[in-house]
Design a protein around this motif. Structure first.
Motif, mmCIF file in Angstrom:
data_model
loop_
_atom_site.group_PDB
_atom_site.id
_atom_site.type_symbol
_atom_site.label_atom_id
_atom_site.label_comp_id
_atom_site.label_asym_id
_atom_site.label_seq_id
_atom_site.Cartn_x
_atom_site.Cartn_y
_atom_site.Cartn_z
ATOM 1 N N ARG A 8 33.042 -27.280 42.173
ATOM 2 C CA ARG A 8 31.989 -26.460 41.575
ATOM 3 C C ARG A 8 32.137 -26.437 40.060
ATOM 4 O O ARG A 8 31.533 -25.597 39.392
ATOM 5 N N PRO A 10 31.618 -26.573 36.440
ATOM 6 C CA PRO A 10 30.353 -26.710 35.711
ATOM 7 C C PRO A 10 30.288 -27.983 34.860
ATOM 8 O O PRO A 10 29.242 -28.632 34.814
ATOM 9 N N VAL A 13 29.690 -30.965 37.099
ATOM 10 C CA VAL A 13 28.306 -30.921 37.590
ATOM 11 C C VAL A 13 27.352 -31.418 36.509
ATOM 12 O O VAL A 13 26.470 -32.240 36.766
ATOM 13 N N ARG A 14 27.554 -30.930 35.288
ATOM 14 C CA ARG A 14 26.678 -31.351 34.167
ATOM 15 C C ARG A 14 26.759 -32.862 33.963
ATOM 16 O O ARG A 14 25.754 -33.531 33.758
ATOM 17 N N ALA A 17 24.921 -34.630 36.787
ATOM 18 C CA ALA A 17 23.482 -34.366 36.635
ATOM 19 C C ALA A 17 22.923 -35.224 35.501
ATOM 20 O O ALA A 17 21.817 -35.760 35.598
ATOM 21 N N PHE A 44 22.884 -23.102 45.027
ATOM 22 C CA PHE A 44 23.373 -23.575 43.732
ATOM 23 C C PHE A 44 22.230 -24.050 42.827
ATOM 24 O O PHE A 44 22.476 -24.534 41.731
ATOM 25 N N LEU A 46 20.313 -26.667 42.995
ATOM 26 C CA LEU A 46 20.537 -28.075 42.644
ATOM 27 C C LEU A 46 19.254 -28.857 42.392
ATOM 28 O O LEU A 46 19.271 -29.838 41.647
ATOM 29 N N GLU A 221 29.776 -28.838 48.414
ATOM 30 C CA GLU A 221 29.848 -28.233 47.083
ATOM 31 C C GLU A 221 28.900 -29.005 46.161
ATOM 32 O O GLU A 221 28.544 -30.150 46.452
ATOM 33 N N PRO A 222 28.517 -28.381 45.028
ATOM 34 C CA PRO A 222 27.553 -29.041 44.130
ATOM 35 C C PRO A 222 27.969 -30.459 43.737
ATOM 36 O O PRO A 222 27.139 -31.370 43.749
ATOM 37 N N VAL A 223 29.252 -30.657 43.415
ATOM 38 C CA VAL A 223 29.700 -31.996 43.007
ATOM 39 C C VAL A 223 29.540 -32.981 44.165
ATOM 40 O O VAL A 223 29.061 -34.109 43.976
ATOM 41 N N LEU A 226 25.741 -33.807 44.608
ATOM 42 C CA LEU A 226 25.185 -34.619 43.519
ATOM 43 C C LEU A 226 25.741 -36.044 43.559
ATOM 44 O O LEU A 226 25.017 -37.009 43.295
ATOM 45 N N ILE B 300 27.200 -23.090 37.761
ATOM 46 C CA ILE B 300 26.935 -24.431 37.249
ATOM 47 C C ILE B 300 25.704 -24.459 36.340
ATOM 48 O O ILE B 300 25.219 -25.526 35.976
#
Lengths: 363, 318
Positions: A8, A10, A13-14, A17, A44, A46, A221-223, A226, B300
Motif C-alpha cells: 500500500r 503511496p 503506487v504513484r 500509476a 482504494f 484505484l 492490495e493497490p500495488v 496496479l 495512496i
C-alpha cells in the motif's frame, strides 16, 4: 501483521500509476473477476489512477452473488423445517430469496447462525446432537477445502446430524462461457488471487491459448492490482495473450496439492446453476457418494422436492455479474435497492459490485 | 436501526423536537440541562478492557458530554436473567461505581427486575443521565465549513475486542476495549475556551456513522485523511481477517470534536494533555461540497466516499 503495508506504499503506487499513464489513448475493458478485487478497487479509489480509456468492470467472482435464486430458496426452505439449524457465512444473511431472507427467517424464529468457519457448524452439530445442522456451502475453490475438511471430520467422527447444502462453484469453466459469448468485449481479465492460490495459474491457460484473452493474477492490495493491470495493458500493446502472475508471493502455476487432494476426495464435479449465467457444465461440485450421508440434498430430498421455482423479478444482478451493466445503470440501484433493503445479492454481499459502488462511490 | 428510529419513534412521538443529538436539552430556571438514556446489551458481559457496567456508565456520560454538559446524576435499571451468578452482578456493580467515581457523577436511582431464564441474556442495563450544559450550542448540527475534526485516539478497539471475545477468534487478549468516560477531555476543552462546534462519541457504526450524522445534521461535507486515523495493529489485523473496516466498528472511549480552524491546534494540545486523549490527532476538516457527504483521502492519495453503515457487521466468506 504488517504483510500488506508495503503493497500500500503511496510512493510505489504513484510510480506504477505513472507508468500506466503511458497507455493513455488505449481503449481497454478489464474485468476484475473477483469480488474482493471489486471492493479493493473501490476502497482504494484505484479507478481514478487509470488512463481515461482503460476501464475496470466487475465480473462473476462474488460467490454470494452468483448463487442461484433456486439454491437460496431451497436453503431457506430447509430453515423452516422443525429441528433444523441453518449455519452459514455472514454474507448470506441479507441475500433476498423469492419470499424471505435468512435474516428475516431468523427474526421469525428460525434457528439461523452465522459461523466463521465450516468447522464451527460441525461443532454446533456435535454439541446439539438433537438438531439437524445444515451448512450452506457457498464459495469458490478458496472456500471448498475448508468445507471438505468439515465434511471429512463429521464423517470420520460420525457426526450424523451435520450436512452441507452444496452450492460451490469453480471459476475457470464459467470464465470460459462468459468470454465466449458475444455480449461483451473484454480485453483482459484480472484473475482472483485467492482462488488461484488453490487451483494454480495453469488452470486458466486455455483462456489465453484458446480464447485469446490475456489475464493477470492479482493480489488484493493497490500495488498488486496496479501491477496486474500494467501486465495486461503491456500484453494488449504487444497484441499477445498470456496468463501473467502478478501475485507471485502466493500463487504458483501448479495447484496447492493438499487442497486439491482434499477437494478431490470429498467432492465430485457436476453442472452448476449460476445467477446470470445459467447452467454451466462442469462448473460446480457435489458431495462424493462416500459422503452422501452429509449431503443436505439427499437428507432432505423429500422436503426440497416441494420448493417452488423462483419467482421472476426485475432484479438485474445477472447483468451486473456478466459485466453488461454497471451498478449505477440498474434502475433499482440506490433507489429501490439499498444495503438494508436489497433487491438482489450484489447489493448485500461484502464482495458485491453494487455494495462496493454504494459504499464507496455513492448513490 | 436509523430507519427504525426515524420511522417508528420519531414519527410516532418525537416529531419536530427530534434534534438527532445524543442528549435532549431542557430549560430549567434559566439554565440548560442535558438529558439522555441508553440501554446496554453486550455479549459477553465481561470482555478484555471492560464489562457491561463500565460500558453503561461511560456510554451515558459520554452522550451527555457531546452536548458540552457536565454529568451530575445517573440512574441505572437492571433486567437480570434468572440464574446469573451474584458474583458477576457484584463485579458489574463495583465496576459501575469505579467508572462513576472516575467521571465524578453519582448513580442516584435505579430499578431491578428479574426475568425467567431465556427471557433475557444474562443482564441488560438501562442508564439515564442528567448534566448541566456548560457551553450552549454544541450540537451535531453546528459544524461549519472550515472546522477541523479532532479524533481523540485509535478506532475500532471496542467492537473488535467484543467480537473476538464473543466468537473466541484469533488472539482475543491482543485487542482491548477502549471503554472510558471522557469527562477530563471535554472539561478541558470547555475550560480552554476553544470554539468547539460539535462533538460525538462514535459508538455503534464507528466513526463512519458519526461523521455521516454530523455531516447530514450540519448540512456540510467532511473530508477525513485516512493516514491520520490511528488503528491499532491488532485491530487492523483482526478487521482485515474478518473483512470489516475499522471505520465502521464501535468505539466506547473516543470523541470526534469539530472545532473552529483557528482553535484547532490549541484544542488538540488540550485534548492530548488529558486522560484518554494522549493519542489525539486532527484527522479531517469540513469542506465545501455536497451537504451530508463524507469522503476519505486514502493513504495512496485517491479519494473515496465513507458511507453510512447499514445493519450488523457480517464477516465475509473469503
Amino acid at each position: 501483521m504488517r504483510l500488506s503495508d508495503e503493497f500500500r506504499d503511496p510512493a510505489l503506487v504513484r510510480d506504477i500509476a505513472h507508468r500506466i499513464q503511458r497507455f493513455a489513448g488505449m481503449q481497454a475493458t478489464i474485468m476484475e473477476v473477483c469480488g474482493t478485487h471489486t471492493m479493493a478497487v473501490a476502497r482504494f479509489g484505484l479507478k481514478s489512477l487509470l488512463p481515461a480509456g482503460v476501464s475496470l468492470i466487475s465480473g462473476p467472482g462474488c460467490p454470494v452473488c452468483v448463487t442461484d435464486q433456486r439454491d437460496i430458496d431451497r436453503y431457506l426452505a430447509l430453515g423452516m423445517q422443525p429441528g433444523v439449524t441453518l449455519a452459514c457465512f455472514g454474507d448470506m444473511m441479507r441475500v433476498p430469496g423469492s419470499v424471505t431472507s435468512l435474516e428475516r427467517l431468523r427474526a421469525q424464529g428460525a434457528d439461523v447462525r452465522v459461523v466463521y468457519s465450516p468447522m464451527d457448524a460441525v461443532e454446533i452439530a456435535r454439541a446439539e446432537s438433537q438438531r439437524e445442522v445444515v451448512f450452506f456451502g457457498v464459495g469458490f475453490e478458496t472456500t471448498m477445502p475448508a468445507v471438505a475438511l468439515a465434511i471429512k471430520v463429521a464423517s470420520d467422527e460420525r457426526i450424523g446430524n451435520f450436512s452441507v447444502y452444496c452450492a460451490h462453484k469453480t471459476l475457470p469453466a464459467a470464465l470460459g462461457v462468459l468470454l465466449s459469448s458475444d455480449e461483451i468485449n473484454i480485453s483482459g481479465l484480472l484473475l482472483p488471487g485467492h482462488v488461484t492460490t488453490i487451483i494454480g495459474s495453469g488452470a486458466y491457460d486455455f483462456i489465453a491459448d484458446k480464447i485469446g484473452v490475456t489475464c493477470a493474477v492479482a493480489g488484493f492490495e493497490p500495488v498488486d492490482i496496479l501491477l496486474a493491470v500494467e501486465a495486461i495493458l503491456t500484453r494488449l500493446e504487444q497484441a499477445t495473450a498470456a496468463i501473467d502472475n502478478a501475485y507471485p508471493r502466493a500463487v504458483r502455476v501448479e495447484p496447492n496439492s493438499r487442497a486439491a487432494e482434499l477437494i478431490g476426495e470429498v467432492f465430485v464435479t457436476c453442472d452448476a446453476l449460476w445467477r446470470g449465467l445459467g447452467c454451466i457444465p462442469g462448473s460446480g461440485v457435489a458431495l462424493a457418494p462416500k459422503y452422501a450421508a452429509h449431503d443436505a440434498c439427499e437428507r432432505f430430498a423429500a422436503g426440497l422436492a416441494d420448493v417452488p421455482p423462483p419467482k421472476p423479478t426485475t432484479c438485474r444482478c445477472g447483468e451486473v455479474l456478466r459485466g453488461l451493466i454497471r451498478p449505477f445503470e440498474c434502475p433499482h440501484f440506490g433507489r429501490t435497492c439499498t444495503p438494508t433493503a436489497p433487491v438482489g445479492p450484489c447489493m448485500v454481499s461484502s464482495e458485491g459490485a453494487c455494495a462496493a459502488a454504494h459504499r464507496y462511490e455513492g448513490a | 436501526m436509523k430507519e427504525l428510529i426515524e420511522e417508528v419513534f420519531v414519527a410516532g412521538y418525537a416529531g419536530a423536537d427530534f434534534s438527532g443529538d445524543d442528549s435532549a436539552l431542557l430549560r430549567a430556571d434559566g439554565g440548560e440541562l442535558a438529558f439522555t438514556t441508553d440501554s446496554f446489551v453486550v455479549d459477553p458481559i465481561f470482555f478484555p478492557g471492560g464489562d457491561i457496567g463500565r460500558l453503561a456508565i461511560a456510554g451515558t456520560v459520554n452522550d451527555l458530554l457531546t452536548s458540552a454538559a457536565r454529568p451530575i446524576a445517573i440512574s441505572a435499571s437492571f433486567i437480570i436473567e434468572e440464574g446469573l451468578e451474584i458474583d458477576a452482578l457484584r463485579a458489574i456493580a463495583a465496576s459501575m461505581r469505579r467508572t462513576a467515581e472516575e467521571a465524578q457523577v453519582g448513580i442516584v436511582t435505579g430499578d431491578t427486575k428479574v426475568v425467567p431464564r431465556g427471557s433475557a441474556d444474562k443482564v441488560f442495563i438501562t442508564t439515564s443521565g442528567v448534566g448541566v450544559v456548560r457551553r450552549a450550542g454544541v450540537s451535531g448540527g453546528s459544524a461549519r465549513c472550515g472546522d477541523k475534526v479532532i479524533l481523540t485516539g485509535s478506532v475500532g478497539d471496542h467492537g473488535t475486542a467484543v467480537m473476538l471475545a464473543r466468537e473466541k477468534l484469533l488472539d482475543t487478549e491482543a485487542v482491548v476495549s477502549d471503554v472510558a468516560p471522557l469527562v477530563d477531555i471535554v472539561t478541558g476543552l470547555i475550560e480552554s475556551g476553544c470554539e468547539v462546534h460539535a462533538m460525538r462519541d462514535p459508538t455503534r457504526g464507528g466513526i463512519a456513522s458519526s461523521l455521516n450524522e454530523i455531516a447530514s445534521q450540519s448540512q456540510v461535507a467532511v473530508e477525513i485523511d485516512e493516514v491520520r486515523v490511528r488503528v491499532n495493529p491488532a485491530v487492523n489485523a483482526a478487521c482485515e481477517a474478518l473483512g470489516i473496516e475499522p471505520f465502521f466498528v464501535a468505539n466506547e472511549g473516543k470523541m470526534l470534536i469539530f472545532v473552529a480552524a483557528g482553535d484547532a491546534e490549541k484544542a488538540l494540545g488540550v485534548v492530548r494533555s488529558r486522560r484518554y486523549g494522549e493519542e489525539a490527532e486532527i484527522v479531517g476538516q469540513v469542506r465545501p461540497g455536497p451537504a451530508g457527504r463524507v469522503t476519505v483521502k486514502t493513504a495512496i492519495g485517491t479519494s473515496r466516499m465513507l458511507a453510512m453503515p447499514s445493519g450488523e457487521l457480517l464477516p465475509r466468506i473469503c
